[in-house]
Scaffold this active site. Structure first.
Site, PDB file in Angstrom:
ATOM      1  N   ASP A 136       0.843  -1.192   0.000  1.00 50.42           N
ATOM      2  CA  ASP A 136       0.000   0.000   0.000  1.00 50.42           C
ATOM      3  C   ASP A 136       0.879   1.243   0.000  1.00 50.42           C
ATOM      4  O   ASP A 136       1.665   1.441   0.934  1.00 50.42           O
ATOM      5  CB  ASP A 136      -0.884   0.020   1.258  1.00 50.42           C
ATOM      6  N   ASP A 188     -10.454  -5.142  -1.411  1.00 50.57           N
ATOM      7  CA  ASP A 188      -9.485  -4.752  -0.395  1.00 50.57           C
ATOM      8  C   ASP A 188     -10.143  -3.888   0.667  1.00 50.57           C
ATOM      9  O   ASP A 188     -10.704  -2.842   0.353  1.00 50.57           O
ATOM     10  CB  ASP A 188      -8.358  -3.966  -1.092  1.00 50.57           C
TER      11      ASP A 188
HETATM   12  C1  DX5 Z   1      -6.484   0.499   3.014  1.00 53.30           C
HETATM   13  C2  DX5 Z   1      -5.548  -0.498   2.404  1.00 53.30           C
HETATM   14  C3  DX5 Z   1      -5.847  -1.924   2.780  1.00 53.30           C
HETATM   15  C4  DX5 Z   1      -5.770  -2.228   4.251  1.00 53.30           C
HETATM   16  C5  DX5 Z   1      -6.494  -3.518   4.520  1.00 53.30           C
HETATM   17  O1  DX5 Z   1      -6.458   1.666   2.321  1.00 53.30           O
HETATM   18  O2  DX5 Z   1      -5.545  -0.367   1.019  1.00 53.30           O
HETATM   19  O3  DX5 Z   1      -4.993  -2.793   2.088  1.00 53.30           O
HETATM   20  O4  DX5 Z   1      -4.445  -2.307   4.648  1.00 53.30           O
HETATM   21  O5  DX5 Z   1      -6.554  -3.743   5.895  1.00 53.30           O
HETATM   22  P1  DX5 Z   1      -7.780  -4.523   6.548  1.00 53.30           P
HETATM   23  O6  DX5 Z   1      -7.821  -5.891   5.916  1.00 53.30           O
HETATM   24  O7  DX5 Z   1      -7.392  -4.572   7.990  1.00 53.30           O
HETATM   25  O8  DX5 Z   1      -9.004  -3.745   6.281  1.00 53.30           O
END
Ligand code: DX5
Length: 215
Positions: A36, A173
């Site tokens: 990310d 995601d």
């Molecule tokens: C948020 C990110 C995600 C996040 C997912 O903007 O793009 O990838 O890290 O984390 P969880 O699975 O905890 O929602």
């Protein structure tokens, strides 16, 4: 239905050390991870940047998700860290001509191309690009932070995209866990990105198994 199903840990990290520690922990158990990348402009958060990882030799494939105002500024750094897939947001450019030319620039940097949409962006906005990209990403939370709850309305867009593109890789995601993973798969997603459900689990295999259990 698309060719394969995969759970992809997300690497949302503030420092190089955090990224390398999380990467080492997941490498034995998965084939791919999502890096990310945030600039504190497109989203209200800033992460470690790809320029810190020039020449990275990861044991798994890295896909970069660019939650940034100008993804073109990151092409070279992602290429130099050996990223396999470069996912940019429709909302960064919006203009069809610019998006099509940018997809070609990604390929010129020897990476696969993916396009992502935020929860408020309708699926129709990316319909014309479905044949030009290797995958699409439907954000199931507001991009910027881990640990949020999945927004059920976003799964309608997954269903719509699956109808338009039966074979395309569709990734979700945000808020993916043992309860929501099956809803995303039922809607038509075949790639599931997960952060907390994996990094907060006692072990990575336990986190992966919990997500897979109800699918
Ligand atoms: C948020 C990110 C995600 C996040 C997912 O903007 O793009 O990838 O890290 O984390 P969880 O699975 O905890 O929602």
């Amino acid at each position: 239905m698309a060719k394969h199903f995969e759970i992809i840990p997300s690497l949302l990290c503030k420092s190089k050390k955090e990224f390398l520690t999380k990467l080492k922990r997941i490498e034995p158990y998965v084939k791919r991870a999502q890096f990310d990348i945030m600039d504190n402009v497109f989203v209200p958060n800033k992460t470690v940047q790809p320029k810190e990882f020039k020449g990275l030799k990861a044991k798994i494939n890295i896909e970069c998700q660019l939650m940034v105002k100008n993804p073109a500024d990151y092409l070279l750094d992602c290429c130099r860290m050996n990223a396999k897939l470069f996912i940019f947001h429709y909302e960064s450019y919006k203009n069809a001509k610019k998006i099509i030319s940018f997809i070609n620039q990604i390929r010129a940097h020897k990476m696969q191309a993916g396009i992502a949409i935020k929860p408020a962006t309708p699926a129709i906005k990316i319909k014309q690009f479905l044949k030009l990209v290797d995958m699409v990403l439907v954000m199931t939370v507001q991009p910027g932070f881990g640990g949020q709850k999945l927004l059920p309305s976003t799964l309608k867009k997954v269903k719509q995209l699956r109808q338009w593109a039966p074979k395309l890789d569709i990734e979700v995601d945000g808020g993916i866990n043992k309860d929501t993973a099956q809803l995303a798969v039922k809607a038509g997603a075949n790639l599931l990105v997960a952060g907390n459900a994996i990094h907060k689990a006692k072990t990575v295999p336990e986190g992966l198994a919990a997500i897979k259990r109800n699918i």
